[in-house]
Structures are given as C-alpha cells and as structure tokens.
Design an enzyme around this catalytic site. Structure first.
Site, PDB file in Angstrom:
ATOM      1  N   CYS A 276       0.728  -1.248  -0.138  1.00 15.91           N
ATOM      2  CA  CYS A 276      -0.055   0.010   0.081  1.00 15.91           C
ATOM      3  C   CYS A 276       0.826   1.288   0.086  1.00 15.91           C
ATOM      4  CB  CYS A 276      -0.787   0.038   1.161  1.00 15.91           C
ATOM      5  SG  CYS A 276      -1.782  -1.306   1.474  1.00 15.91           S
TER       6      CYS A 276
ATOM      7  N   ARG B 190       5.077   0.103  -6.045  1.00 11.93           N
ATOM      8  CA  ARG B 190       5.286  -0.425  -4.800  1.00 11.93           C
ATOM      9  C   ARG B 190       4.289  -1.707  -5.170  1.00 11.93           C
ATOM     10  NH1 ARG B 190       6.647   2.537  -0.259  1.00 11.93           N
ATOM     11  NH2 ARG B 190       5.115   1.674   1.037  1.00 11.93           N
TER      12      ARG B 190
ATOM     13  N   LYS C 183       6.843  -4.044  -4.650  1.00 10.44           N
ATOM     14  CA  LYS C 183       8.028  -3.692  -4.696  1.00 10.44           C
ATOM     15  C   LYS C 183       8.888  -3.717  -3.158  1.00 10.44           C
ATOM     16  CE  LYS C 183      12.106  -2.278  -6.265  1.00 10.44           C
ATOM     17  NZ  LYS C 183      12.565  -3.610  -6.828  1.00 10.44           N
TER      18      LYS C 183
ATOM     19  N   TRP D 181      -2.848  -2.545  -1.536  1.00  9.64           N
ATOM     20  CA  TRP D 181      -2.458  -4.007  -1.885  1.00  9.64           C
ATOM     21  C   TRP D 181      -3.141  -4.928  -0.991  1.00  9.64           C
ATOM     22  CZ3 TRP D 181       0.521  -7.936   0.178  1.00  9.64           C
ATOM     23  CH2 TRP D 181       0.967  -8.904  -0.654  1.00  9.64           C
TER      24      TRP D 181
ATOM     25  N   ASN E 114      -1.379   1.625   6.097  1.00 10.89           N
ATOM     26  CA  ASN E 114      -0.649   0.680   5.321  1.00 10.89           C
ATOM     27  C   ASN E 114      -0.251  -0.323   6.403  1.00 10.89           C
ATOM     28  OD1 ASN E 114       0.009   2.034   3.150  1.00 10.89           O
ATOM     29  ND2 ASN E 114       2.155   2.305   3.495  1.00 10.89           N
ATOM     30  N   GLY E 115      -0.389  -1.472   6.068  1.00 13.40           N
ATOM     31  CA  GLY E 115       0.098  -2.504   7.074  1.00 13.40           C
ATOM     32  C   GLY E 115      -1.178  -3.406   7.637  1.00 13.40           C
TER      33      GLY E 115
ATOM     34  N   HIS F 257      18.454 -37.019  -8.859  1.00 10.47           N
ATOM     35  CA  HIS F 257      17.560 -37.089  -7.513  1.00 10.47           C
ATOM     36  C   HIS F 257      16.061 -36.826  -7.669  1.00 10.47           C
ATOM     37  CE1 HIS F 257      21.495 -38.409  -5.756  1.00 10.47           C
ATOM     38  NE2 HIS F 257      21.944 -37.059  -6.199  1.00 10.47           N
TER      39      HIS F 257
ATOM     40  N   GLU G 112       8.291 -14.372 -11.563  1.00  5.89           N
ATOM     41  CA  GLU G 112       7.816 -13.216 -11.160  1.00  5.89           C
ATOM     42  C   GLU G 112       7.177 -12.223 -12.345  1.00  5.89           C
ATOM     43  OE1 GLU G 112       9.592 -10.305  -8.550  1.00  5.89           O
ATOM     44  OE2 GLU G 112      11.559 -10.937  -9.480  1.00  5.89           O
TER      45      GLU G 112
ATOM     46  N   GLU H 223      18.187 -17.062  -8.840  1.00  2.00           N
ATOM     47  CA  GLU H 223      17.648 -15.710  -9.252  1.00  2.00           C
ATOM     48  C   GLU H 223      17.110 -15.835 -10.554  1.00  2.00           C
ATOM     49  OE1 GLU H 223      17.155 -13.091  -7.729  1.00  2.00           O
ATOM     50  OE2 GLU H 223      17.059 -11.348  -8.983  1.00  2.00           O
TER      51      GLU H 223
ATOM     52  N   LYS I 235      13.261 -14.296 -11.388  1.00  2.52           N
ATOM     53  CA  LYS I 235      13.112 -13.317 -12.298  1.00  2.52           C
ATOM     54  C   LYS I 235      12.053 -13.677 -13.325  1.00  2.52           C
ATOM     55  CE  LYS I 235      14.136 -10.666 -10.880  1.00  2.52           C
ATOM     56  NZ  LYS I 235      15.044 -10.017  -9.769  1.00  2.52           N
TER      57      LYS I 235
HETATM   58  O1  M6R Z   1      13.763  -4.713  -0.412  1.00  7.69           O
HETATM   59  P1  M6R Z   1      14.256  -6.038  -0.482  1.00  7.69           P
HETATM   60  O2  M6R Z   1      15.496  -6.248  -1.256  1.00  7.69           O
HETATM   61  O3  M6R Z   1      14.224  -6.354   1.038  1.00  7.69           O
HETATM   62  O4  M6R Z   1      13.158  -6.961  -0.874  1.00  7.69           O
HETATM   63  C1  M6R Z   1      13.121  -8.441  -0.956  1.00  7.69           C
HETATM   64  C2  M6R Z   1      12.351  -8.974  -1.717  1.00  7.69           C
HETATM   65  O5  M6R Z   1      10.972  -8.624  -1.693  1.00  7.69           O
HETATM   66  C3  M6R Z   1      12.530  -8.865  -3.342  1.00  7.69           C
HETATM   67  O6  M6R Z   1      13.972  -8.936  -3.557  1.00  7.69           O
HETATM   68  C4  M6R Z   1      11.783  -9.239  -4.367  1.00  7.69           C
HETATM   69  O7  M6R Z   1      11.778 -10.753  -4.243  1.00  7.69           O
HETATM   70  C5  M6R Z   1      11.804  -8.926  -5.582  1.00  7.69           C
HETATM   71  N1  M6R Z   1      10.547  -8.641  -6.373  1.00  7.69           N
HETATM   72  C6  M6R Z   1      12.585 -10.002  -6.515  1.00  7.69           C
HETATM   73  O8  M6R Z   1      12.849  -9.408  -7.699  1.00  7.69           O
END
Ligand code: M6R
Length: 606
Positions: A2, A27, A601, A73, A98-99, A502, A486, A479, A483
């Site tokens: 949010c 965000r 974000k 959100w 927020n929260g 395995h 997501e 990673e 990517k």
């Molecule tokens: O702001 P942060 O690095 O603590 O965020 C951690 C994760 O939420 C963040 O890396 C998330 O996995 C990304 N969307 C990956 O691309």
C-alpha cells in the site's frame, strides 16, 4: 504494498495526490482512492485497478485544500472498490492505512455492539470507526487513543470533515515521511511521491505521530511528548524517477547496471585494495572479532546473500550461514560466539528483514551490518554499520541493479573483513581489478540484448522451466528462475545441477526448457555431464557460456557466448543475460513487466 499520500495546502490538492499515487505505483497495488474535504464535507473517489482509472473518476470540479489518498495491496478482503481506501466513519473521519491490524476482529466486535456499521471486509475500516468513537473535537487525541489499542504494523493518515486544516499521521512498522513545502505540508509512504512538490523531508521514527497543517507541523513520540526531528534535503530529483526512452523501468534498470556498479565502487577502492573504513569508523574493531557470519534477507536479496556465502567461506575460511528472514525471525537459532549479523535489502523496509534485525539478541553478536539501497530507509537508520549500494531508485518490482550492486557490496564486505585478518594481498588486488573492469564488462554483455530477445520467443508457450547451476552459480540460477516466474508467470525452478538425477530429471522432456550458466571453473566438467543427462532425455538446453566454457557438441542447444574472462565477478556477469531473458519472455507474453500481478516492490507487511 500500500501507498499513502496526504496534503494540506492553500490550493486544490487533488492533482498533487493523484501524481503522488502514480509515483507510488511501483510499490504494487490493486485499487486506489482519494478523499478530500470540500465545504466541511468528505468527498471520496475509489477505483479498482490502476491510478489512471481513479484519475478519470475524480470530479474536476471537486476542489479540496486537504486530502488523503491511497493505493491498496489487498490483505484483508478481496481487491474491490468497497475495500479500497480511504475508509470513512459516519461521514466524519476518513482514513488511509498501510500494514495489518492484527487485533481488528476483537475491536470490530465491540464497535458493532456500539452501533457502528461496516461497509468493507478490511481491518482498516475498524480503525476509522475506533478513531470516530474517541473523537470529541481533538483529532490528535482520538488517533492517539485508537493507536494505543492497535496491535500489528501500520502507517495511518487521518482527516476529519469539520477541520479542513489538520491531518494526523502516524507510523508503527510502516514507513512514513513528512514533506515540508511553503504554506503547504504533506505526508507519504516514501519521498518519491512528493518530489514534484518538495525536497525537504522528515523521516518519522517508530511510534511517532505527526499533526500537519498548511503552515505548521508537530511530531510526537509514542508517549505523546512533542519531539524535534531533523529536516533532510533529498538530492533526488522528480525526473530521476521516470522511464526515459525505455519501454519499461525494468529494461532501464538492467541497462543502468554498469553505472550503478561504478557508483557503488566510487571512493571505496584504490587500484588494488578496498579503502579503510568503507563500512564506517567502527567497522575495523568489529571486523577484527568476526569468527562467522549470519546473513538474513528475502527474495532477490536472499540470493545475493547466498552467493556471498560461497565467496566468504572461500575467501575468509569462516563459516557463513544464509537464511530467509521470515524463517530466521521466528526460530530459535544457535549463535556461535563472535558472529557478525548481515542484513541485505534493496528497500530497507522489508518487514521480515527489519523484524529479524529488531528482534536480534545483540549481546549474542559481535556487530551488525546492513547493505541497502535506500538511504532514508528504516533498515539504514536502525543499523550500526551500513553500506549503501548506490544503485539509484529501482522502480520495477523485479530487482535487477539492486542485486548486482548488492553482490559488489558483498565482495567489498568480504575484503574489508579479510583485510583486518591478513587476507592474501594478491587475492584482494585480483578481486579489486575485476571489480574495476566490471562496469565495462556489463556494458558489453548488454549487446546480447537482440540475441536474447530472439531466444525468448522459445519460452512464450512454455509452462515450466528449469534453471541449473553449480557452486556459486546455484544461487544465480535461483535468481534467474525467480526473475522468470515473477514477471512472466512461467513456473521456474532452480536446482543445483548435481541434484537433477535425484528427482527433477523426471520432469525433463522436449517441452521443458533448461537454462544453464556455464562458468569456466573447476566444476565445468561436472556441469557438462549434468547437461548431457538433460540432452539424453530430449530436454532443450539454453546455455549461457562464459569464455572457455562452451559445449563441444552443442547440437540442438541454444548457446549464448559471454566474452568475459573473470574469476570472482563471474556470478555478477552471469546475472545480466538471465535478467534480459526473463524481461523479453515477459514482454512477449504481454504481462505487466514493471508491476507483475500480486506482487509489491516494498514488502512492508509480513
Ligand atoms: O527490498 P528487499 O530487497 O528487502 O526486497 C526483498 C524481496 O521482496 C525482493 O527482492 C523481491 O524478491 C523482488 N521482487 C525480486 O525481484
């Protein structure tokens, strides 16, 4: 997550609020809303979907010199117009939040018994009614009383219909900044929302409340005592946060990595060493004690920490553990003496990472270091030793330049600890030389852009993909898979290549793309054998091959050659083509690259 924006001015604030929400879009959110006070009456506009849909709903004749706005959100209750903020109580109180309010059910039961009617499924509406129940003309007092009863994490912005010159906001667990203008003042979840109207900010601390009006503001601590906080002038410009000529923020941020890495290194290295005290004057004393390291992070930052585990154990000969923050924070961990605690976070506001740091029994550790990209963040303000990654604003939800600059920072950390423990000077200068060459090598890998765009077409109709790596490239495979999943919504899994037989080998057939980065290291032969296992089952390999690590008989495999000869920075370079691959797959599948569904974000709730 949010986003909150609020404003009190002598002019109509609706366009300021809408622009603020646009700047918080990165965000992640599913609905948006705005409330204004016009002629002592609350007016509200809400929309499911994007801020643009809200903007067209806002009545252009509706002016208000005070207002609050929100991107939601969903946590409690589906994304819908009814659940969107601001929430009202009895047409008097309007509130954005927020929260998460953890004890909202108990409060709601009591408020229902007192005759309050609820229009939404949210925890937030409970707070609006609770504040109304305490309101007797003093908004600050009512918010204070309500906040005292709330459990959970929150940032709040509240206005009341018969006082068009007072906005009360508070923070507990969710970031909130106060923006100071000339005869107008603002609040927002982060500075980016307010850059078009001010560059002067106050960062509220945990538990703080603030009352803002056109000409004034006052901060109070959790006990209601007035307090002074420093006014900071940000160097970020309103233009710093735009896409330039790129189609997406993610592509822009991928292309910014050479500069980001150079910025991260600037003033921190000489031609063959890391300068003293880049982690601050206290660092030498702490680093001399370090016997082992515990890294804690989430998502992409966790992957950076995982790479560092390999580097640190090899370079320092000390154990290094890595754990996701949401697990670490809730379990009883065994802490050997003289452990250094390291948190990694792009945003510095990730709830689980912050909680892991905040709950740390510091007496069990010899110190803590945070590596972070946002200077004004909670993590930076609450850590003793800090290194800023200097990647610049990262707007795309998918982390790119934040990751590569975290990796650079982690090499700086390993050397800084190694230096005070007599690390081999030749190794230090080898690593530093590679770091100096890194921006230029990243630039050259970006020329693979078109080749990777063409390869991405092969993934458009796929439902699954495997990413393989060995050693320090296992977290790079993780990673790469993160990517892809997501932003393109293709199910992608990473495995250490040796684990294939395995279990996961059962998944391999002609429909399963298998992505492998092949560094020219001591595990190359083993990796080639694992790749043969895939080929023998009809699997299609997509190989990103470093210099000297090509397949002898590529056959049907798709091979992208990476022309860099490196040792320590290889995983950083390997990341670039994987980022491009996921970007182009997502673009060709037509997904929302910068704001993928369901994601945020800055993950400020647990
Ligand atoms: O702001 P942060 O690095 O603590 O965020 C951690 C994760 O939420 C963040 O890396 C998330 O996995 C990304 N969307 C990956 O691309």
């Amino acid at each position: 997550m949010c986003g909150i924006v609020g404003a009190v001015a002598q002019r109509d604030v609706s366009s300021i609020l809408i622009e603020g929400l646009r700047r918080l879009e990165y965000r992640g959110y599913d609905s948006a809303g705005i409330a204004l006070i016009d002629d002592n009456k609350l007016q509200r506009f809400r929309a499911l979907g994007k801020v643009n849909e809200l903007a067209v709903k806002v009545n252009p004749n509706q002016a208000g010199a005070i207002g609050i706005a929100h991107t939601r959100w969903a946590t409690h209750g589906v994304p819908s117009e009814n659940n969107a903020h601001p929430h009202f109580s009895r047409q008097k109180i309007a509130l954005v939040h927020n929260g998460i309010i953890e004890n909202y059910k108990d409060i709601r039961t009591k408020l229902l018994a007192d005759g309050y009617e609820f229009e939404s499924e949210t925890d937030t509406e409970t707070v609006a009614h609770l504040i109304e129940s305490y309101f007797d003309g003093d908004l600050l007092a009512a918010v204070q009383k309500a906040v005292d009863q709330l459990e959970g994490t929150f940032g709040l912005g509240v206005i009341v219909s018969d006082d068009p010159n007072t906005l009360v906001a508070c923070r507990k667990g969710s970031p909130l900044v106060v923006g100071l203008g000339i005869k107008e003042n603002f609040v927002a979840s982060d500075v980016s929302a307010l850059l078009p109207v001010t560059n002067r900010f106050i960062y509220l601390e945990e538990g703080d409340l603030v009352v803002i009006s056109q000409n004034d503001y006052q901060v109070y601590d959790a006990n209601g005592e007035a307090k002074e906080l420093t006014i900071n002038t940000t160097e970020l410009s309103a233009d710093a946060i735009n896409k330039g000529n790129y189609k997406h923020y993610m592509l822009k941020e991928i292309h910014e990595q050479a500069k980001a890495v150079a910025d991260c290194l600037e003033g921190r290295i000489s031609e063959n060493n890391v300068l003293d005290s880049v982690f601050g004057p206290e660092s030498e004393r702490i680093f001399k004690q370090v016997e082992q390291i515990q890294i804690v992070a989430c998502g992409t930052s966790y992957h950076a920490g995982y790479v560092a585990k390999y580097w640190i154990e090899e370079l320092l000969g000390r154990p290094c553990a890595i754990e996701v923050a949401s697990e670490f924070r809730y379990r009883q961990s065994v802490v050997p003496k003289d452990t250094l605690f390291v948190t990694l976070s792009q945003s510095g506001e990730t709830a689980d990472t912050l909680a892991a740091l905040r709950n740390l029994p510091m007496e069990d550790y010899c110190g803590s270091v945070s590596i972070c990209n946002v200077p004004e963040s909670s993590l930076v303000r609450e850590s003793s030793l800090v290194l800023m990654t200097r990647a610049g604003p990262e707007i795309g939800v998918a982390s790119t330049k934040a990751f590569t600059t975290q990796l650079v920072s982690l090499l700086l950390l390993a050397i800084s600890i190694g230096k005070v423990r007599s690390m081999d000077k030749t190794i230090i200068s080898d690593i530093v030389r590679e770091l100096i060459a890194l921006p230029r090598q990243i630039e050259s890998l970006l020329f693979l852009d078109k080749q990777i765009e063409a390869i991405a077409e092969n993934f458009i109709d796929k439902h699954h993909a495997l990413f393989l790596g060995r050693g320090v490239h296992y977290p790079i495979a993780m990673e790469g898979a993160l990517k892809l999943k997501e932003i393109s919504y293709i199910h992608a899994e990473a495995y250490p290549a040796g684990e294939l037989k395995h279990g996961p080998l059962a998944l391999v057939d002609a429909e399963m793309p298998v992505v492998v980065v092949t560094p020219n290291d001591g595990l190359l032969e083993k990796l080639h054998s694992n790749m043969q296992e895939v080929k023998a089952r009809g699997g299609k390999l997509y190989v990103f091959a470093h210099q000297g690590a090509k397949l002898e008989e590529p056959g049907e495999d798709v091979v992208v050659e990476m022309d860099c000869e490196t040792r320590w920075t290889t995983p950083i370079l390997s990341t670039i083509p994987l980022q491009l691959l996921s970007y182009y797959v997502a673009v060709q599948r037509g997904t929302d690259v910068d704001q993928p569904r369901n994601l945020a974000k800055s993950v400020t709730v647990e």
